[in-house]
Scaffold this motif. Structure first.
Motif, PDB file in Angstrom:
ATOM      1  N   GLN A 113     -60.171  56.395 -18.070  1.00  0.00           N
ATOM      2  CA  GLN A 113     -60.734  55.061 -18.289  1.00  0.00           C
ATOM      3  C   GLN A 113     -61.804  55.102 -19.384  1.00  0.00           C
ATOM      4  N   GLU A 114     -62.631  56.135 -19.362  1.00  0.00           N
ATOM      5  CA  GLU A 114     -63.678  56.265 -20.388  1.00  0.00           C
ATOM      6  C   GLU A 114     -63.049  56.402 -21.776  1.00  0.00           C
ATOM      7  N   ALA A 115     -61.998  57.183 -21.865  1.00  0.00           N
ATOM      8  CA  ALA A 115     -61.314  57.365 -23.152  1.00  0.00           C
ATOM      9  C   ALA A 115     -60.692  56.053 -23.630  1.00  0.00           C
ATOM     10  N   ARG A 116     -60.008  55.357 -22.746  1.00  0.00           N
ATOM     11  CA  ARG A 116     -59.390  54.081 -23.120  1.00  0.00           C
ATOM     12  C   ARG A 116     -60.449  53.059 -23.536  1.00  0.00           C
ATOM     13  N   LYS A 117     -61.538  53.025 -22.798  1.00  0.00           N
ATOM     14  CA  LYS A 117     -62.628  52.083 -23.106  1.00  0.00           C
ATOM     15  C   LYS A 117     -63.178  52.325 -24.515  1.00  0.00           C
ATOM     16  N   ALA A 118     -63.160  53.595 -24.946  1.00  0.00           N
ATOM     17  CA  ALA A 118     -63.645  53.952 -26.285  1.00  0.00           C
ATOM     18  C   ALA A 118     -62.566  53.763 -27.359  1.00  0.00           C
ATOM     19  N   GLY A 119     -61.378  53.327 -26.948  1.00  0.00           N
ATOM     20  CA  GLY A 119     -60.322  53.049 -27.916  1.00  0.00           C
ATOM     21  C   GLY A 119     -59.395  54.220 -28.206  1.00  0.00           C
ATOM     22  N   LEU A 120     -59.483  55.291 -27.432  1.00  0.00           N
ATOM     23  CA  LEU A 120     -58.605  56.438 -27.645  1.00  0.00           C
ATOM     24  C   LEU A 120     -57.247  56.202 -27.001  1.00  0.00           C
ATOM     25  N   THR A 121     -56.225  56.805 -27.577  1.00  0.00           N
ATOM     26  CA  THR A 121     -54.906  56.810 -26.968  1.00  0.00           C
ATOM     27  C   THR A 121     -54.898  57.920 -25.924  1.00  0.00           C
ATOM     28  N   VAL A 122     -54.437  57.606 -24.730  1.00  0.00           N
ATOM     29  CA  VAL A 122     -54.472  58.558 -23.615  1.00  0.00           C
ATOM     30  C   VAL A 122     -53.055  58.844 -23.135  1.00  0.00           C
ATOM     31  N   HIS A 123     -52.763  60.134 -22.968  1.00  0.00           N
ATOM     32  CA  HIS A 123     -51.472  60.572 -22.438  1.00  0.00           C
ATOM     33  C   HIS A 123     -51.712  61.432 -21.204  1.00  0.00           C
ATOM     34  N   ASP A 124     -50.968  61.151 -20.150  1.00  0.00           N
ATOM     35  CA  ASP A 124     -51.011  61.959 -18.931  1.00  0.00           C
ATOM     36  C   ASP A 124     -49.666  62.665 -18.805  1.00  0.00           C
ATOM     37  N   PRO A 165     -59.650  68.132 -13.246  1.00  0.00           N
ATOM     38  CA  PRO A 165     -60.009  66.722 -13.458  1.00  0.00           C
ATOM     39  C   PRO A 165     -61.509  66.435 -13.393  1.00  0.00           C
ATOM     40  N   GLU A 166     -62.220  67.101 -12.528  1.00  0.00           N
ATOM     41  CA  GLU A 166     -63.659  66.837 -12.402  1.00  0.00           C
ATOM     42  C   GLU A 166     -64.447  67.292 -13.626  1.00  0.00           C
ATOM     43  N   LEU A 167     -63.862  68.110 -14.466  1.00  0.00           N
ATOM     44  CA  LEU A 167     -64.514  68.557 -15.696  1.00  0.00           C
ATOM     45  C   LEU A 167     -64.047  67.773 -16.922  1.00  0.00           C
ATOM     46  N   ALA A 168     -62.992  67.010 -16.757  1.00  0.00           N
ATOM     47  CA  ALA A 168     -62.395  66.299 -17.885  1.00  0.00           C
ATOM     48  C   ALA A 168     -63.310  65.205 -18.443  1.00  0.00           C
ATOM     49  N   GLU A 169     -64.128  64.606 -17.595  1.00  0.00           N
ATOM     50  CA  GLU A 169     -64.983  63.507 -18.056  1.00  0.00           C
ATOM     51  C   GLU A 169     -65.943  63.969 -19.152  1.00  0.00           C
ATOM     52  N   GLN A 170     -66.522  65.144 -18.990  1.00  0.00           N
ATOM     53  CA  GLN A 170     -67.426  65.674 -20.019  1.00  0.00           C
ATOM     54  C   GLN A 170     -66.651  65.974 -21.309  1.00  0.00           C
ATOM     55  N   ALA A 171     -65.442  66.451 -21.180  1.00  0.00           N
ATOM     56  CA  ALA A 171     -64.612  66.715 -22.358  1.00  0.00           C
ATOM     57  C   ALA A 171     -64.321  65.421 -23.111  1.00  0.00           C
ATOM     58  N   VAL A 172     -64.045  64.356 -22.379  1.00  0.00           N
ATOM     59  CA  VAL A 172     -63.775  63.061 -23.008  1.00  0.00           C
ATOM     60  C   VAL A 172     -65.004  62.574 -23.760  1.00  0.00           C
ATOM     61  N   LYS A 173     -66.176  62.755 -23.191  1.00  0.00           N
ATOM     62  CA  LYS A 173     -67.412  62.343 -23.879  1.00  0.00           C
ATOM     63  C   LYS A 173     -67.530  63.041 -25.229  1.00  0.00           C
ATOM     64  N   ILE A 181     -56.047  61.742 -26.699  1.00  0.00           N
ATOM     65  CA  ILE A 181     -56.298  62.756 -25.667  1.00  0.00           C
ATOM     66  C   ILE A 181     -55.030  62.953 -24.858  1.00  0.00           C
ATOM     67  N   TRP A 182     -54.697  64.211 -24.640  1.00  0.00           N
ATOM     68  CA  TRP A 182     -53.578  64.579 -23.774  1.00  0.00           C
ATOM     69  C   TRP A 182     -54.149  65.315 -22.575  1.00  0.00           C
ATOM     70  N   PHE A 183     -53.920  64.780 -21.394  1.00  0.00           N
ATOM     71  CA  PHE A 183     -54.275  65.481 -20.166  1.00  0.00           C
ATOM     72  C   PHE A 183     -53.056  66.295 -19.769  1.00  0.00           C
ATOM     73  N   GLN A 184     -53.161  67.597 -19.874  1.00  0.00           N
ATOM     74  CA  GLN A 184     -52.056  68.444 -19.445  1.00  0.00           C
ATOM     75  C   GLN A 184     -51.870  68.272 -17.941  1.00  0.00           C
ATOM     76  N   PRO A 185     -50.680  68.556 -17.417  1.00  0.00           N
ATOM     77  CA  PRO A 185     -50.448  68.401 -15.977  1.00  0.00           C
ATOM     78  C   PRO A 185     -51.549  69.086 -15.158  1.00  0.00           C
ATOM     79  N   GLY A 186     -52.104  68.325 -14.215  1.00  0.00           N
ATOM     80  CA  GLY A 186     -53.173  68.834 -13.358  1.00  0.00           C
ATOM     81  C   GLY A 186     -54.568  68.566 -13.884  1.00  0.00           C
ATOM     82  N   ALA A 187     -54.687  68.050 -15.099  1.00  0.00           N
ATOM     83  CA  ALA A 187     -56.006  67.812 -15.700  1.00  0.00           C
ATOM     84  C   ALA A 187     -56.437  66.352 -15.644  1.00  0.00           C
TER      85      ALA A 187
END
Length: 120
Positions: free
Chosen positions: A99-110, A68-76, A86-92
């Motif tokens: 929030q950054e992805a949603r703010k940019a208008g991306l669909t987010v899946h956890d 998770p701590e590396l995911a923010e750079q990936a979202v950027k 964006i799909w966050f695989q379990p644990g990611a």
């Protein structure tokens, strides 16, 4: 599932890791899939790109298999490259990255991309 271009963020040269099963199964399913990791040396068999900007096609979807701590750079990178989902695989999953992805208008899946799409 419609044809789409997928990027797996967090790939490594270790084919025994979780990312590889995702990559291989998506590829076997017939979808275009690329691997991205700026810290991983190139893999001769399964090309691992150092950056999204190096990909030969623009991905529609990013699957994150990072801590998770590396995911923010990936979202950027996803936002900059025009990824739509964006799909966050379990644990990611990381709340700041999501929030950054949603703010940019991306669909987010956890949840697991593979299970949710019926590939597994």
């Amino acid at each position: 599932m419609e044809k789409q271009i997928i990027a797996v963020m967090g790939a490594s040269s270790d084919t025994g890791k979780y990312w590889y099963k995702i990559f291989k199964d998506i590829k076997d399913y017939g979808l275009n899939v690329y691997c991205v990791n700026p810290k991983t040396p190139q893999d001769a068999k399964n090309r691992i790109y150092n950056a999204f900007s190096d990909l030969p096609e623009k991905p529609d979807t990013m699957i994150i298999v990072l801590r998770p701590e590396l995911a923010e750079q990936a979202v950027k990178q996803a936002v900059e490259s025009g990824v739509k989902t964006i799909w966050f695989q379990p644990g990611a999953y990381g709340e700041a990255a999501a929030q950054e992805a949603r703010k940019a208008g991306l669909t987010v899946h956890d949840s697991c991309f593979m299970l949710a799409t019926g590939i597994w």
